[in-house]
Design a protein around this motif. Structure first.
Motif, PDB file in Angstrom:
ATOM      1  N   ASP A  64       0.326 -11.232   3.108  1.00  0.00           N
ATOM      2  CA  ASP A  64      -1.047 -10.984   2.675  1.00  0.00           C
ATOM      3  C   ASP A  64      -1.376  -9.505   2.585  1.00  0.00           C
ATOM      4  OD1 ASP A  64      -2.619 -12.893   1.775  1.00  0.00           O
ATOM      5  OD2 ASP A  64      -3.297 -13.626   3.729  1.00  0.00           O
TER       6      ASP A  64
ATOM      7  N   CYS B 234      -2.405  -6.082   1.210  1.00  0.00           N
ATOM      8  CA  CYS B 234      -3.186  -5.542   0.098  1.00  0.00           C
ATOM      9  C   CYS B 234      -3.244  -4.031   0.255  1.00  0.00           C
ATOM     10  CB  CYS B 234      -4.611  -6.076   0.095  1.00  0.00           C
ATOM     11  SG  CYS B 234      -4.699  -7.844  -0.124  1.00  0.00           S
TER      12      CYS B 234
ATOM     13  N   THR C  73      -5.417  -0.298   3.451  1.00  0.00           N
ATOM     14  CA  THR C  73      -4.555  -1.474   3.400  1.00  0.00           C
ATOM     15  C   THR C  73      -5.153  -2.596   4.232  1.00  0.00           C
ATOM     16  OG1 THR C  73      -3.346  -0.712   5.326  1.00  0.00           O
ATOM     17  CG2 THR C  73      -2.457  -0.115   3.194  1.00  0.00           C
TER      18      THR C  73
ATOM     19  N   LYS D 147       0.877  -7.849  -8.199  1.00  0.00           N
ATOM     20  CA  LYS D 147       1.162  -9.092  -7.463  1.00  0.00           C
ATOM     21  C   LYS D 147       2.649  -9.408  -7.571  1.00  0.00           C
ATOM     22  CE  LYS D 147      -1.872 -11.610  -9.715  1.00  0.00           C
ATOM     23  NZ  LYS D 147      -3.046 -11.075 -10.373  1.00  0.00           N
TER      24      LYS D 147
ATOM     25  N   LYS E  95      -2.044  -6.849  -4.434  1.00  0.00           N
ATOM     26  CA  LYS E  95      -2.857  -7.971  -3.976  1.00  0.00           C
ATOM     27  C   LYS E  95      -2.001  -9.036  -3.320  1.00  0.00           C
ATOM     28  CE  LYS E  95      -4.250  -7.598  -8.214  1.00  0.00           C
ATOM     29  NZ  LYS E  95      -4.612  -6.495  -9.010  1.00  0.00           N
ATOM     30  N   ASN E  96      -2.327  -9.356  -2.102  1.00  0.00           N
ATOM     31  CA  ASN E  96      -1.725 -10.477  -1.378  1.00  0.00           C
ATOM     32  C   ASN E  96      -0.214 -10.564  -1.541  1.00  0.00           C
ATOM     33  OD1 ASN E  96      -4.539 -11.219  -2.503  1.00  0.00           O
ATOM     34  ND2 ASN E  96      -4.317 -12.320  -0.571  1.00  0.00           N
TER      35      ASN E  96
ATOM     36  N   PRO F  52      -8.516  -3.689  -4.396  1.00  0.00           N
ATOM     37  CA  PRO F  52      -7.108  -3.457  -4.078  1.00  0.00           C
ATOM     38  C   PRO F  52      -6.241  -3.471  -5.325  1.00  0.00           C
ATOM     39  CG  PRO F  52      -7.824  -5.607  -3.267  1.00  0.00           C
ATOM     40  CD  PRO F  52      -9.040  -4.926  -3.798  1.00  0.00           C
TER      41      PRO F  52
END
Ligand SMILES: Nc1ncnc2c1ncn2[C@@H]1O[C@H](COP(=O)(O)OP(=O)(O)OP(=O)(O)O)[C@@H](O)[C@H]1O
Ligand SMILES: Nc1ncnc2c1ncn2[C@@H]1O[C@H](COP(=O)(O)OP(=O)(O)OP(=O)(O)O)[C@@H](O)[C@H]1O
Ligand SMILES: [Mg+2]
Ligand SMILES: [Mg+2]
Lengths: 574, 265, 186
Positions: free
Chosen positions: A12, A14, A67, A225, A26-27, A23
Motif C-alpha cells: 500500500d 504511496c 509517503t 501503479k 499509488k498503492n 500521490p
C-alpha cells in the motif's frame, strides 16, 4: 503476519512529490525475495525511476515529498532509518554514468562509498581491487574516468555501488547508450553477480529481449501503479497484446510471436519466451508455420542517388585518421541505418555530412551537386539533423514558436507560417502543447518536436543520431511513423542507431562502421545473415532470425523475415 | 581547454602540501604589493622563475608558454600606469595637454608590469605542481575544511570538461537550426548567448542533481568525517618556504615603515 | 499523508553544493574563455569601458545566489569560482580568490539584506555591490597611485556596470530557467 524476510517489501505504498497533494505512486504492492532477478518495465513517465529512488530513500529523505504505507528494504523500514543505513542494503546505478561520477579517477570513484561509511583504509583498497576485477576492469585503478569508453564507465558505476556491499542492486536503464555487445557484457556481469553472490537485482529497462532469459520476476508499471507483477511467461502469455497496444511497451519479439501463434488457436505446453524455448517446440510448430508465406519487402524508393560520399577522410588529430577513405551512396527516399560499436565514428561521419566537422579530403555530393565546400548554414537548408539530446536544439520558449523559428528566414507571411505550424503540430501529434516550454516536455515529445523543427525546413535528407535511446515502444513507433511519412514524400533518412529492431523493421539499407572503416553496406537481411562472416560484435541478430536459423538449419523450409510483425501478419493472412 | 594542468612531478616543491603552497602564493602576492622598486620586483620575479625551474623542476616549455598572456596583461598595466599616474613627477618625458608621461609613472608602470609577472608565474608554479586530488586531501586533512565543501570543489573540476563538450554540442545544434543567420545585430547576439547559456545551465543543473542523488545514495554526508585512503607527508621544507616568504614580506614592510617609505593610499 | 517527512536539515545540502559546483564551473569557463580576452582587449581603450563586459565575471556568483537562495551560497560560489579561475592560469593568480571573496561579500550582503528574495532590483543591487567590492581590490592592488577622482569614478562606474550588465543578464537567464522549469521562484 510475521516479519517479512525478503529483500523488498512494499504494501500500500504511496508517494507524492513535494508541492503536490495527490500521490504519484499509488498503492504499490511489491515483494521481492532474496537473490531474485527482477525487471521493472513500463511506458515513459510511469514512475519507474521514482519508485527506484523511493527504495533507496532518496525520496522523501533527500528530495522531499511525502509517503504512506509500508516500505521495507533489506529488512529495514525505510521510513525509520537514514539514507546511509539503506545504502549498505540497496545501491542504485543510473542511466547516464557521466552525471553520477564525482571523482576524477577510477579507484577514487569505487572507494567513494566505503570512505563515506568510514570503512578502514586497508579494507577499502581490498574492496576496490575485488570489485574492479568483478566487473572485468582489473588494472584500471589509476585511469581517469573521463578517458574510459561508455561501457567501461557503466562498469565503474556498477563497481562503485558494489563496493558498498549492498544486498540489493538497482539499475535504472544502465545500457541505454551502449552498443549490443556492451549491453550483453553488462547483462552477463550482472547475471554472474546474481548467481555467484546471491545479490538481489532490480533492473529498470524498456527493451528486455536479451534479458528475459535471466529474469525471475517482471513488474510492469503504468501511471504510478503496478499493473502486472509475476513470472514473465505468465504475463506475456496472457497480456502481450494488451501490454503492447494499450500501454505501449516493448514486448519481446518471441513473446509477441508466441502470443500471435496462440491467438490462431494453437496451444503451447510451455509458452516460449526465448529463442531456445521456441525452437525446442519446432516439431509441433511446423504444421503451423510452414504454411505461412511472408511477403517480399518491396523497395518503395526511387533508384536515384540522393547523397554520395567519395573517399572521405577525417581525423580529430592530424596524426591519426578516424574515418579513412569512406565512400557511400544513398538512394533517394530510403531509410539508411548506420550501425557500429561505440566510438566507431558514426556521429563523426554524420557531423562531416552536415559540415560541423570539416573533412580533410574527399567529396560529398548532394543531389548531383558538390557541397564539399559549402558552409554549414548552406548545407543545413537541405540536410536536417536531429541531435542525440533534443534539449540542445531548443531555442525559444514555446513549442509553437520553436516550430515557427526556422521559417523566420523565409519570405512566408505570418498566416502561412501559422498554417504550417498547425499542420506540423498535427503531423507530430503535439496539438494542445503549443504553449508548453520545450524543455518541460517528456522525452518522446521532445524527440518529436525536434523532428518537427526539421520537417518545416523541408530537408532532402534527415539525419537522426540515436533517436530511439530511452524511448518506450509507443513513442518509438510514433516517431517512426512520422519518419515513414516523410520517406514517402521523398525525404532520405539516415538513422544512427543501436536498436536491432528498428533496423530490421524499417531500414532499407545498413552501413556498418568499424573503427572508422565501412565494413558492410547493403540490405539488412544480408547483414544479419552474414554476421559471422563480417565478424562484428556491434550487431545483435534479430531474435526472429535466430528462430529461422534453427528452422531452416536442415534445408530451407520457409522464407525468413526479420521482425515478428511480418511473421504475425503472414500468420493472420493465412 | 585547461591549458595548464597538473603535470606529474616528484620535485621537492611538488611534494609540499597545497595548503603551505597556497600560503606561499599569497605571501608572494603580498610581498609583491609592498615592493615599489622595479629592481627588487625583478629580483623577486627571478627568484620565482629559478624556484620553478630548479626546486619545482617545471618543464620549461609548459612554464614559459603562459608568459605571453602575462606579457599582454602586464603591458596593459604598464600603459595604464603611465597614463593615469597621479603622483608628483620629478621628470616629465612627454606631455600632450592633460596627458603627461613622467619618470615616476614610468617606473611605476614597469613595477606593476613586473608584478603581473610575479603573481602570474607563482600561480603557474602552483598549478603545475599541485594535483587536484592532493588539494582535496589537504583541504580536508590539514585545513580542516568539511569534506562536503572540499568535494564541491572537486566536483566542479570534474564538470569542466563535461560542460565544455556540452557547450560545443549546443553550439553545433544551434548552427544547424540556423540561429546565426536569423539573429543579427547586438540584440540577436545577446539572444544567441542566452540560447547557449540556458540549455547549458539547465543540463548542468540536471547533472548536478543527478550526481547529488548518486552521492547521497552512497552515503555522502552521512558522517562528519570520512576515511582518507591515501596519506601524504609534508616535507619540512614546505613549512620553511611558507614561513620564510612571510618573514621576508613582513620584515620588508617594517623596513619600509621605519624608513618612512610606506604610505598607504 | 500520514508520514510527512522532513528533509534532512543541513545548511547546504548535497544538491545545493553540486549545483553551486556546476555554476562555478560554468562561470569559470565563461570568464577565462570569453570575458577575459574581451576585457583585455578593451582595457587598452580604458578601464572604464572594459569594466562593462568585465562585470560579467560576476554572472556565476549571482546565478548561484539566485538559484540556491541560502545564506552563504553566494559566497561559496564566488570563492569556488575564484579558485577555479586561478587554477585555469588567470594571470591574476592568487588574487582571483581575493576577487572571488570580494564578489561574494558584496552580493551576499545585498542578497541577505533582502532575505534572498529573487527580485529584479535585488539582483541588480547584488550585482552592483559585488562588482564594487571586487573592483575595490583592483584599486588597492593595481591602481593605488591614481587620483582620488579616478578612484571614485571607477567605483561608481563599476556599480552601474555591475548592476546593469550583470544584473539584467543574470535576471534574464534566471527567468528563462524558470520558464524551463528547472528553478522555481517561491
Ligand atoms: N520532482 C518532481 N515533481 C513533480 N513531478 C515529477 C518530479 N519528478 C518527476 N516527476 C514526474 O513524475 C513522472 C514519472 O517520472 P519517472 O522518472 O519516474 O518516470 P520513468 O518511468 O522513470 O520514465 P522513463 O522511462 O522515461 O525514465 C514524470 O511525468 C515526471 O514528470
Ligand atoms: N571532439 C573530439 N576530439 C577527439 N576525439 C573525439 C572527439 N569526438 C569523438 N572523438 C573520438 O572519435 C571516436 C568516434 O567517436 P564518435 O562519437 O563518432 O563515435 P560513435 O560511433 O558515434 O559512438 P557512440 O555509439 O558512442 O555514439 C571515438 O573514439 C571518440 O573518442
Ligand atoms: Mg526513468
Ligand atoms: Mg554517437
Amino acid at each position: 503476519m510475521s516479519e517479512y524476510e525478503g529483500s523488498v517489501y512494499l504494501r500500500d505504498f504511496c508517494f507524492a512529490f513535494p508541492d503536490s497533494e495527490t500521490p504519484f505512486l499509488k498503492n504499490i504492492d511489491i515483494s521481492i525475495n532474496k537473490g531474485e532477478f527482477v525487471i521493472i518495465t513500463g511506458p515513459s513517465s510511469s514512475g519507474k525511476s521514482t519508485l527506484a529512488l523511493c527504495l533507496v530513500g532518496i525520496y522523501p529523505k533527500v528530495l522531499g515529498g511525502s509517503t504512506s504505507g509500508t516500505i521495507k528494504v533489506g529488512g529495514l523500514n525505510v521510513h525509520k532509518v537514514e539514507t546511509e543505513d539503506i545504502s549498505t542494503k540497496a545501491g542504485i546505478v543510473f542511466q547516464d554514468p557521466d552525471s553520477q561520477f564525482c571523482n576524477l579517477f577510477v579507484d577514487e570513484e569505487v572507494a567513494f562509498g566505503p570512505e563515506n561509511l568510514l570503512v578502514k583504509a586497508t579494507e577499502i583498497s581490498d574492496r576496490v581491487n575485488k570489485y574492479l576485477k568483478f566487473v572485468n576492469l582489473p588494472k584500471y585503478n589509476n585511469k581517469k574516468i573521463a578517458e574510459l569508453s561508455g561501457g567501461q564507465k557503466q562498469r565503474v558505476a556498477i563497481a562503485s555501488v558494489l563496493a558498498m556491499e549492498p544486498e540489493i542492486l538497482i539499475l535504472d536503464q544502465p545500457t541505454a547508450n551502449l552498443d549490443p555487445s556492451g549491453k550483453e557484457d553488462i547483462y552477463e556481469t550482472l547475471y554472474k553477480l546474481n548467481q555467484e553472490t546471491g545479490l538481489t537485482l532490480i533492473l529498470i529497462e524498456h527493451q528486455i529481449d536479451e534479458l528475459i532469459k535471466y529474469v525471475d520476476k517482471l513488474i510492469i508499471m503504468e501511471d504510478g501503479k503496478v499493473i502486472e507483477s509475476g513470472v514473465p511467461r505468465d504475463i506475456f502469455r496472457h497480456k502481450s497484446q494488451q501490454l503492447e497496444q494499450d500501454y505501449g511497451l516493448w514486448v519481446p519479439e518471441i513473446c509477441r510471436l508466441s502470443f500471435a501463434i496462440e491467438e490462431t488457436g494453437f496451444e503451447f505446453d510451455r509458452f516460449p519466451i526465448t529463442v531456445q524455448e521456441f525452437v525446442e517446440q519446432k516439431e509441433i510448430l511446423f504444421p503451423c508455420l510452414s504454411s505461412t508465406k511472408t511477403i517480399e519487402k518491396k523497395e518503395n524508393y526511387a533508384k536515384k542517388t540522393a547523397l554520395e560520399i567519395k573517399d572521405l577522410s577525417f581525423g580529430y588529430s592530424s596524426q591519426k585518421k578516424l574515418l579513412q577513405d569512406l565512400s557511400l551512396s544513398i538512394n533517394k527516399g530510403s531509410i539508411i541505418a548506420v550501425m557500429g560499436e561505440n566510438g566507431s565514428g558514426k556521429t563523426t561521419l554524420s557531423m562531416n555530412i552536415i559540415g560541423l566537422l570539416k573533412s580533410q579530403s574527399g567529396t560529398i555530393i548532394l543531389d548531383s551537386q558538390d557541397i564539399t565546400d559549402q558552409k554549414v548554414s548552406h548545407r543545413c537548408r537541405k540536410i536536417g539533423y536531429v541531435f542525440q539530446y533534443p534539449d540542445h536544439q531548443f531555442i525559444t520558449n514555446s513549442v509553437a514558436e520553436e516550430i515557427a523559428y526556422g521559417l523566420k528566414q523565409t519570405s512566408l507571411s505570418q498566416q502561412q507560417i501559422d498554417d504550417i505550424v498547425k499542420d506540423t503540430l498535427k503531423t507530430v501529434e503535439l496539438e494542445g502543447l503549443e504553449e508548453r516550454h520545450p524543455l518541460t516536455l517528456g522525452m518522446g515529445e521532445k524527440r518529436r518536436l525536434s523532428i518537427a523543427t526539421m520537417i518545416v525546413q523541408r530537408p532532402q535528407i534527415l539525419i537522426l543520431d540515436e533517436p530511439s535511446a530511452g524511448l518506450d515502444y509507443k513513442n518509438c513507433k510514433h516517431m517512426m511513423d512520422i519518419i515513414l511519412k516523410m520517406c514517402k514524400e521523398g525525404v532520405t533518412i539516415i538513422m544512427i542507431t543501436h536498436t536491432t529492431y528498428l533496423v530490421a523493421k524499417y531500414a532499407d539499407a545498413v552501413i556498418l562502421l568499424d573503427k572508422g572503416q565501412k565494413v558492410f553496406d547493403g540490405k539488412p537481411e544480408d547483414l544479419f545473415n552474414n554476421l559471422e562472416a563480417i565478424k562484428t560484435k556491434a550487431i545483435e541478430k534479430p531474435e526472429i532470425l535466430k528462430v529461422f536459423d534453427c528452422i531452416n538449419s536442415k534445408g530451407k523450409i520457409m522464407d525468413q523475415c526479420l521482425v515478428a510483425d511480418d511473421l504475425i501478419e503472414a500468420l493472420n493472412r493465412r | 581547454m585547461i591549458k595548464f594542468g597538473y603535470i606529474k612531478n616528484d620535485s621537492i616543491f611538488g611534494k609540499i602540501d597545497s595548503i603551505n603552497k597556497m600560503f606561499w602564493l599569497i605571501g608572494i602576492a603580498v610581498l609583491s604589493y609592498f615592493i615599489t622598486e622595479p629592481v627588487l620586483q625583478l629580483i623577486l620575479f627571478f627568484c620565482i622563475v629559478l624556484n620553478g625551474l630548479i626546486l619545482a623542476k617545471l618543464p620549461p616549455k609548459n612554464f614559459f608558454s603562459a608568459f605571453t598572456i602575462f606579457l599582454i596583461f602586464g603591458f596593459i598595466m604598464f600603459l595604464m600606469q603611465i597614463v593615469f599616474y597621479s603622483g608628483e613627477e620629478s621628470l616629465i618625458y612627454f606631455q600632450v595637454g592633460y596627458l603627461k608621461i613622467g619618470h615616476e609613472g614610468f617606473r611605476n608602470g614597469i613595477n606593476l608590469c613586473l608584478r603581473v609577472f610575479v603573481v602570474g608565474s607563482s600561480a603557474l608554479t602552483y598549478i603545475i605542481t599541485t594535483e587536484p586530488r592532493r588539494m582535496i586531501y589537504d583541504m580536508v586533512a590539514r585545513a580542516g575544511i568539511p569534506y562536503r565543501f572540499a568535494f564541491a570543489f572537486y566536483a566542479a573540476f570534474r564538470y569542466i570538461p563535461i560542460m565544455e563538450v556540452e557547450a560545443i554540442n549546443i553550439r553545433n545544434a544551434h548552427i544547424v537550426r540556423g540561429t546565426l543567420e536569423i539573429e543579427k545585430g547586438l540584440k540577436g547576439r545577446l539572444r544567441i548567448l542566452k540560447c547557449l547559456a540556458v540549455p547549458l545551465i539547465v543540463s548542468g543543473l540536471r547533472k548536478a542533481k543527478m550526481s547529488a542523488i548518486a552521492m547521497e545514495s552512497r552515503a555522502f554526508g552521512a558522517y562528519p568525517k570520512r576515511t582518507l585512503t591515501y596519506t601524504y607527508t609534508v616535507p619540512f621544507i614546505g613549512y620553511c618556504i611558507n614561513i620564510s616568504i612571510w618573514i621576508i614580506a613582513l620584515s620588508y614592510l617594517i623596513y619600509l615603515i621605519v624608513n618612512g617609505l610606506w604610505q598607504f593610499s | 499523508m500520514e508520514e510527512e517527512m522532513k528533509k534532512k536539515k543541513k545548511w547546504l545540502s548535497s544538491v545545493d553544493l553540486l549545483m553551486i559546483a556546476v555554476i562555478a564551473a560554468i562561470g569559470a569557463v565563461l570568464s577565462s574563455l570569453v570575458i577575459n580576452p574581451i576585457v583585455r582587449a578593451l582595457n587598452i581603450a580604458s578601464p572604464f569601458v572594459s569594466m562593462w563586459p568585465g562585470a560579467l565575471h560576476l554572472f556565476a556568483v549571482i546565478m548561484g545566489g539566485l538559484i540556491v537562495r541560502k545564506p552563504g551560497a553566494t559566497m561559496f560560489t564566488a570563492l569556488l569560482n575564484g579558485l577555479l579561475q586561478m587554477l585555469f592560469g588567470n594571470p591574476s593568480g592568487a588574487l582571483c580568490i581575493l576577487y572571488g571573496f570580494g564578489n561574494g561579500l558584496g552580493s551576499e550582503i545585498a542578497f541577505s539584506s533582502a532575505r534572498y528574495r529573487p527580485k529584479v532590483w535585488i539582483t541588480m543591487l547584488a550585482s552592483g555591490c559585488g562588482t564594487v567590492t571586487a573592483f575595490f581590490i583592483d584599486l588597492i592592488y593595481w591602481f593605488s597611485d591614481f587620483t582620488f577622482g579616478f578612484k571614485v569614478l571607477y567605483l561608481v562606474d563599476s556599480f552601474f556596470a555591475g548592476s546593469i550588465v550583470c544584473g539584467l543578464i543574470s535576471w534574464g537567464v534566471f527567468r528563462a530557467l524558470e520558464r524551463a522549469g528547472v528553478v522555481n521562484r517561491k
